[in-house]
Design an enzyme around this catalytic site. Structure first.
Site, PDB file in Angstrom:
ATOM      1  N   GLU A  80     -12.858  65.484 -10.893  1.00 48.55           N
ATOM      2  CA  GLU A  80     -13.291  66.881 -10.928  1.00 48.55           C
ATOM      3  C   GLU A  80     -12.686  67.608 -12.130  1.00 48.55           C
ATOM      4  O   GLU A  80     -11.490  67.536 -12.372  1.00 48.55           O
ATOM      5  CB  GLU A  80     -12.867  67.601  -9.635  1.00 48.55           C
ATOM      6  CG  GLU A  80     -13.498  67.029  -8.371  1.00 48.55           C
ATOM      7  CD  GLU A  80     -14.990  67.307  -8.264  1.00 48.55           C
ATOM      8  OE1 GLU A  80     -15.507  68.116  -9.059  1.00 48.55           O
ATOM      9  OE2 GLU A  80     -15.643  66.708  -7.382  1.00 48.55           O
ATOM     10  N   CYS A 143     -11.237  70.370  -0.042  1.00 49.33           N
ATOM     11  CA  CYS A 143     -10.823  69.645  -1.257  1.00 49.33           C
ATOM     12  C   CYS A 143     -10.560  70.617  -2.406  1.00 49.33           C
ATOM     13  O   CYS A 143      -9.530  70.538  -3.083  1.00 49.33           O
ATOM     14  CB  CYS A 143     -11.888  68.632  -1.673  1.00 49.33           C
ATOM     15  SG  CYS A 143     -11.944  67.213  -0.564  1.00 49.33           S
ATOM     16  N   HIS A 165     -13.326  62.879  -6.244  1.00 48.97           N
ATOM     17  CA  HIS A 165     -14.175  62.705  -5.065  1.00 48.97           C
ATOM     18  C   HIS A 165     -14.777  61.298  -5.080  1.00 48.97           C
ATOM     19  O   HIS A 165     -15.159  60.801  -6.146  1.00 48.97           O
ATOM     20  CB  HIS A 165     -15.313  63.735  -5.055  1.00 48.97           C
ATOM     21  CG  HIS A 165     -14.994  64.970  -4.267  1.00 48.97           C
ATOM     22  ND1 HIS A 165     -14.993  66.231  -4.829  1.00 48.97           N
ATOM     23  CD2 HIS A 165     -14.676  65.145  -2.954  1.00 48.97           C
ATOM     24  CE1 HIS A 165     -14.684  67.116  -3.882  1.00 48.97           C
ATOM     25  NE2 HIS A 165     -14.484  66.494  -2.740  1.00 48.97           N
TER      26      HIS A 165
END
Ligand code: PCA
Length: 196
Positions: A80, A143, A165
């Site tokens: 991310e 998250c 992820h």
């Protein structure tokens, strides 16, 4: 000198009874590349997950904190790029919280970039023929809450923070969603740690 990596995975949440993030994290070797790993299982609960990491990090003083979470529906392992100051849940977390458009940290910056080399991780995955791609949204659920809280806490320090992820396992995905074998996810995380 060897470095310290705190790596985390989540408990199952929603309708799932397994979470590939912890299944994979718990199977990693204790030493990868330059890093000694400390593995931590986190509750899928707003606020509580980050609190748990901060408690552990206080005594461990890790060089890097890398958090892993499940992103059902994705077909690739996705580091991310950005954490946003927003909590928004479409399902309850494991403590029954369902925040709607609240800040993670009231008055905090709108967003932070990851402080690990996101592009390098994605490129390393692809070089090993594992589906990997940079993601520009970690969502607004637990998250992202964890990722944002940690980035906010460690901003301006030497502690680097990243989030990855991972897809569903094949048994969770069924025929409606993409899945990735546990073996491949473990391999992907190992490559990510080596690239970090
Ligand atoms: N995935 C959720 C929270 C826990 C997990 O594994 C998310 O993407 O927010």
């Amino acid at each position: 000198m060897r470095k310290k990596l705190l790596i985390t995975g989540f408990e199952p949440f929603g309708k799932d009874t397994i979470n590939p993030s912890w299944e994979a994290v718990s199977r990693l070797e204790d030493r990868i590349g330059d890093y000694d790993l400390t593995k931590l299982l986190l509750p899928t609960v707003f606020g509580k997950a980050a609190k748990r990491v901060l408690e552990e990090a206080e005594t461990l003083c890790p060089d890097v904190i890398l958090c892993i979470g499940q992103a059902g529906g994705r077909s690739a392992v996705t580091p991310e790029m950005v954490a946003i100051n927003l909590r928004n849940a479409s399902i309850e977390d494991n403590a029954g919280n369902k925040p709607q458009d609240e800040p993670v940290v009231p008055g905090g910056d709108v967003a932070y970039f990851a402080s690990v080399l996101v592009r390098k991780i994605a490129d390393a995955l692809k070089a090993n023929e594992i589906p990997g791609a940079v993601s520009y949204s970690a969502g607004a659920y637990v998250c992202n809450d964890l990722f944002y809280t940690l980035r906010h806490h460690y901003e301006g320090t030497a502690t680097r923070v990243g989030f990855i992820h991972v897809p569903y396992l094949p048994e969770q995905a069924g025929e409606k969603a993409p899945g990735m074998s546990l073996e491949t996810i473990v391999w992907a995380l190992q490559i990510a740690v080596e690239a970090i």
